[in-house]
Design a protein around this motif. Structure first.
Motif, mmCIF file in Angstrom:
data_model
loop_
_atom_site.group_PDB
_atom_site.id
_atom_site.type_symbol
_atom_site.label_atom_id
_atom_site.label_comp_id
_atom_site.label_asym_id
_atom_site.label_seq_id
_atom_site.Cartn_x
_atom_site.Cartn_y
_atom_site.Cartn_z
ATOM 1 N N SER A 102 48.476 34.769 33.584
ATOM 2 C CA SER A 102 49.735 35.410 33.951
ATOM 3 C C SER A 102 50.027 36.651 33.119
ATOM 4 N N GLY A 103 49.101 37.025 32.221
ATOM 5 C CA GLY A 103 49.326 38.184 31.372
ATOM 6 C C GLY A 103 48.867 39.477 31.996
ATOM 7 N N SER A 104 48.869 40.539 31.184
ATOM 8 C CA SER A 104 48.524 41.871 31.665
ATOM 9 C C SER A 104 47.503 42.574 30.790
ATOM 10 N N TYR A 105 46.844 41.849 29.927
ATOM 11 C CA TYR A 105 45.875 42.454 29.021
ATOM 12 C C TYR A 105 44.690 42.966 29.814
ATOM 13 N N HIS A 106 44.379 44.254 29.679
ATOM 14 C CA HIS A 106 43.376 44.845 30.547
ATOM 15 C C HIS A 106 41.990 44.239 30.348
ATOM 16 N N LEU A 107 41.698 43.794 29.150
ATOM 17 C CA LEU A 107 40.379 43.209 28.910
ATOM 18 C C LEU A 107 40.216 41.870 29.621
ATOM 19 N N LEU A 108 41.326 41.262 29.971
ATOM 20 C CA LEU A 108 41.266 39.979 30.679
ATOM 21 C C LEU A 108 41.474 40.142 32.178
ATOM 22 N N LEU A 109 41.650 41.394 32.604
ATOM 23 C CA LEU A 109 41.866 41.653 34.029
ATOM 24 C C LEU A 109 40.857 42.622 34.617
ATOM 25 N N GLY A 110 40.393 43.554 33.813
ATOM 26 C CA GLY A 110 39.613 44.670 34.322
ATOM 27 C C GLY A 110 38.142 44.366 34.511
ATOM 28 N N PRO A 111 37.318 45.420 34.488
ATOM 29 C CA PRO A 111 35.908 45.308 34.877
ATOM 30 C C PRO A 111 35.098 44.277 34.105
ATOM 31 N N HIS A 112 35.474 44.009 32.861
ATOM 32 C CA HIS A 112 34.649 43.125 32.039
ATOM 33 C C HIS A 112 35.228 41.720 31.921
ATOM 34 N N ALA A 113 36.271 41.460 32.686
ATOM 35 C CA ALA A 113 36.900 40.140 32.621
ATOM 36 C C ALA A 113 36.114 39.127 33.444
ATOM 37 N N ASP A 114 36.247 37.894 33.072
ATOM 38 C CA ASP A 114 35.655 36.793 33.838
ATOM 39 C C ASP A 114 36.661 36.287 34.857
ATOM 40 N N TYR A 115 36.202 36.160 36.081
ATOM 41 C CA TYR A 115 36.992 35.539 37.125
ATOM 42 C C TYR A 115 36.301 34.262 37.549
ATOM 43 N N PHE A 116 37.078 33.216 37.795
ATOM 44 C CA PHE A 116 36.484 31.891 37.921
ATOM 45 C C PHE A 116 36.468 31.348 39.334
ATOM 46 N N PHE A 117 37.208 31.986 40.204
ATOM 47 C CA PHE A 117 37.253 31.531 41.585
ATOM 48 C C PHE A 117 36.887 32.701 42.499
ATOM 49 N N TRP A 118 36.054 32.396 43.499
ATOM 50 C CA TRP A 118 35.509 33.464 44.343
ATOM 51 C C TRP A 118 35.567 33.080 45.815
ATOM 52 N N GLY A 119 35.795 34.100 46.647
ATOM 53 C CA GLY A 119 35.694 33.893 48.074
ATOM 54 C C GLY A 119 34.268 34.101 48.550
ATOM 55 N N GLN A 120 34.072 33.957 49.854
ATOM 56 C CA GLN A 120 32.741 34.080 50.437
ATOM 57 C C GLN A 120 32.359 35.519 50.740
ATOM 58 N N GLY A 121 33.330 36.395 50.754
ATOM 59 C CA GLY A 121 33.039 37.808 50.986
ATOM 60 C C GLY A 121 33.295 38.239 52.416
ATOM 61 N N THR A 122 33.575 39.520 52.567
ATOM 62 C CA THR A 122 33.725 40.120 53.884
ATOM 63 C C THR A 122 33.004 41.464 53.867
ATOM 64 N N GLN A 123 32.317 41.756 54.941
ATOM 65 C CA GLN A 123 31.454 42.938 54.963
ATOM 66 C C GLN A 123 32.220 44.179 55.406
ATOM 67 N N VAL A 124 31.993 45.247 54.669
ATOM 68 C CA VAL A 124 32.549 46.556 55.020
ATOM 69 C C VAL A 124 31.385 47.526 55.153
ATOM 70 N N THR A 125 31.290 48.167 56.289
ATOM 71 C CA THR A 125 30.233 49.142 56.534
ATOM 72 C C THR A 125 30.867 50.459 56.929
ATOM 73 N N VAL A 126 30.489 51.511 56.209
ATOM 74 C CA VAL A 126 31.005 52.849 56.473
ATOM 75 C C VAL A 126 29.834 53.727 56.899
ATOM 76 N N PHE A 127 29.880 54.269 58.095
ATOM 77 C CA PHE A 127 28.795 55.129 58.560
ATOM 78 C C PHE A 127 29.292 56.558 58.680
ATOM 79 N N SER A 128 28.362 57.463 58.491
ATOM 80 C CA SER A 128 28.716 58.894 58.521
ATOM 81 C C SER A 128 28.536 59.483 59.908
#
Length: 128
Positions: A102-128
């Protein structure tokens, strides 16, 4: 056990917008920090964005700053990633992730943080 489900991926053109959403069950949503990661074919998974449990603090990867917006609705139990001005390099499977924090510490939220629950994913495709 927190269960996450993503939806909203699709096939779009360069410059288009798309929103992916995530719902959570099994825990009080307002106690969960939420994040989005993505994994392109042949590449490692990378951090995209995160939002604190309160919604007050948000963090973004440099590659999506100014184009993507993460938001949450604690009343509805959803976390969204609005993606604007999409580029072909945004093509990937997008994963919703969560942690009980429930905190806001960036090290526990940002790119290097560990997240423990994950979804299955959804695909995004961008074509030019």
């Amino acid at each position: 056990q927190v269960q996450l489900a993503e939806f909203g991926g699709g096939l779009v053109q360069t410059g288009d917008s798309l929103r992916v959403s995530c719902t959570a069950s099994g825990s009080t949503f307002s106690n969960l920090a939420m994040a989005w990661f993505r994994q392109a074919p042949g590449k490692e998974r990378e951090f995209v964005a995160a939002i604190s449990a309160s919604g007050r603090d948000r963090f973004y990867a440099e590659s999506v700053k100014g184009r993507f917006t993460i938001a949450r609705d604690n009343a509805k139990g959803t976390a969204n990633l609005q993606m604007d001005n999409l580029k072909p390099e945004d093509t990937a499977d997008y994963f919703c992730a969560a942690k009980e924090y429930s905190g806001s510490y960036h090290l526990l939220l940002g790119p290097h943080a560990d997240y423990f629950f994950w979804g299955q994913g959804t695909q995004v495709t961008v074509f030019s």
